[in-house]
Design an enzyme around this catalytic site. Sequence first.
Site, PDB file in Angstrom:
ATOM      1  N   LYS A  21      35.673  38.488 -10.092  1.00 24.65           N
ATOM      2  CA  LYS A  21      35.772  37.232 -10.555  1.00 24.65           C
ATOM      3  C   LYS A  21      36.451  37.273 -12.018  1.00 24.65           C
ATOM      4  CE  LYS A  21      32.305  36.486 -13.455  1.00 24.65           C
ATOM      5  NZ  LYS A  21      32.348  35.800 -14.785  1.00 24.65           N
ATOM      6  N   ARG A  46      21.371  47.144 -29.177  1.00 28.01           N
ATOM      7  CA  ARG A  46      22.009  48.415 -29.671  1.00 28.01           C
ATOM      8  C   ARG A  46      22.168  48.614 -30.877  1.00 28.01           C
ATOM      9  NH1 ARG A  46      26.848  50.553 -30.571  1.00 28.01           N
ATOM     10  NH2 ARG A  46      27.795  48.561 -30.099  1.00 28.01           N
ATOM     11  N   LYS A  90      28.676  42.916 -14.494  1.00 21.90           N
ATOM     12  CA  LYS A  90      29.661  42.874 -13.598  1.00 21.90           C
ATOM     13  C   LYS A  90      30.757  43.795 -13.785  1.00 21.90           C
ATOM     14  CE  LYS A  90      28.091  37.811 -13.287  1.00 21.90           C
ATOM     15  NZ  LYS A  90      28.606  36.525 -13.498  1.00 21.90           N
ATOM     16  N   ALA A 146      25.785  31.936 -20.887  1.00 28.00           N
ATOM     17  CA  ALA A 146      24.538  32.108 -21.726  1.00 28.00           C
ATOM     18  C   ALA A 146      24.074  31.172 -22.468  1.00 28.00           C
ATOM     19  CB  ALA A 146      24.921  33.434 -22.593  1.00 28.00           C
ATOM     20  N   THR A 184      33.982  30.217 -14.015  1.00 31.81           N
ATOM     21  CA  THR A 184      34.692  30.866 -14.996  1.00 31.81           C
ATOM     22  C   THR A 184      36.041  30.566 -14.846  1.00 31.81           C
ATOM     23  OG1 THR A 184      34.836  33.078 -15.843  1.00 31.81           O
ATOM     24  CG2 THR A 184      35.299  33.139 -13.638  1.00 31.81           C
ATOM     25  N   ASP A 230      30.497  31.362  -9.167  1.00 34.68           N
ATOM     26  CA  ASP A 230      30.923  32.171 -10.131  1.00 34.68           C
ATOM     27  C   ASP A 230      32.496  31.990 -10.425  1.00 34.68           C
ATOM     28  OD1 ASP A 230      30.431  33.344 -12.784  1.00 34.68           O
ATOM     29  OD2 ASP A 230      29.753  35.385 -11.531  1.00 34.68           O
ATOM     30  N   ARG A 248      34.909  33.748 -21.418  1.00 33.01           N
ATOM     31  CA  ARG A 248      35.496  34.679 -22.357  1.00 33.01           C
ATOM     32  C   ARG A 248      36.808  35.130 -21.731  1.00 33.01           C
ATOM     33  NH1 ARG A 248      30.569  38.957 -23.351  1.00 33.01           N
ATOM     34  NH2 ARG A 248      29.016  37.384 -24.383  1.00 33.01           N
TER      35      ARG A 248
END
Length: 374
Positions: free
Chosen positions: A211, A48, A122, A154, A268, A264, A275
């Site tokens: 999650k 973007r 998500k 990632a 996480t 997942d 994050r």
Amino acid sequence: MTRDSKINIVDFANFSRTHVAVIGGGAWGTALAMTSERAGRSVSLWIREAEVAAVTAETRENAVFLPGFSLPASISVTADLADAARDASIALLVVPSQHIRAVAARLRGVLPAQATVVICSKGVEQRTGALLSTVVAEELPDHPLAVLSGPTFAAEVAAGMPTAVTIASADAALNPSRSQAARVARALGTRTFRPYVSDDVIGVEVSGAVKNVIALASGMATGLGFGANTRAALVSRGLNEIQELGAALGGRRDTVTGLSGVGDLTLTCSSEQSRNMRFGMALAAGRSPADVFEGRPVVVEGVDNAVSVTDLARGLGVDMPICEAVRAVVVDGRPIPDMMDALLRRPFKGEPTDLGLSIPHDVSGITVKHIAGA
């Protein structure tokens, strides 16, 4: 037509000509562009921010969002959405969940007819409480849809480390081997990027959205000084919250045992690469949100999803105490120790929940401060 009773070999023609348009040039979008290229597809990457796109195209490194990785020269990088979407057979939507509608609307009339749209974000839309598949279907009604989710960092995908994901599409319930999910799996899969096909779009989407919120709670608990027992409890009870919300929306309870659920959530909630985990830890340590990611522009989806998920659950009458506790912190400004105290003071429940059990207990004088030794 019924579900195939035997294993079917998927053999779609002309895959060498499949063009994948990755719509969203953050860390995850950049990693997906790289793995799509490894799968032998022609790839375009839409970023973007025009300046970031120009620098990335020139240097072949997305230094803002995924530094340290070199993009193959064959990946076209652009800030022109129409240019990125041109000739796409598959479009991967990898923008923050609350921007999905706006970007999907911009793709209308730009994306080639019958191109499959794959939602790789998500979340739940705040304004409407709609799952992202519903949002995209409203904006791009003539395009087949699939959802990609699962335990993925990632940087590890960009590095080519073995990774497994779930790709879900509704038509997989009728003919898994000829479904959109199978088509996308065949297009993106490599030796180290392994897609598994599902027909439970709702269950996969709910797992991904919730999650993020549970990971914030895990980070907060870790930041308070709690250990592995606490994280395991949050993961287990968080999975129950995913299961209850998914079932209320029509998803299958067993989806929570797969990659998009337990896979997942375990990832996480157990690593500072997450994050949401890092953000929760930082909040518990009293650090300002601006300091958490050292000035880099990072979206913490769990903050928005704490609102959208609990709004949705309240409307359905689903009890989600962990998500509600996170919302109380990130929206209402409630102190994290008070939030943890409130969770620990809840009555003891049954497992499974359909036992309908609730046992009150006396915890007077016991506080999170005493437990954590703060």
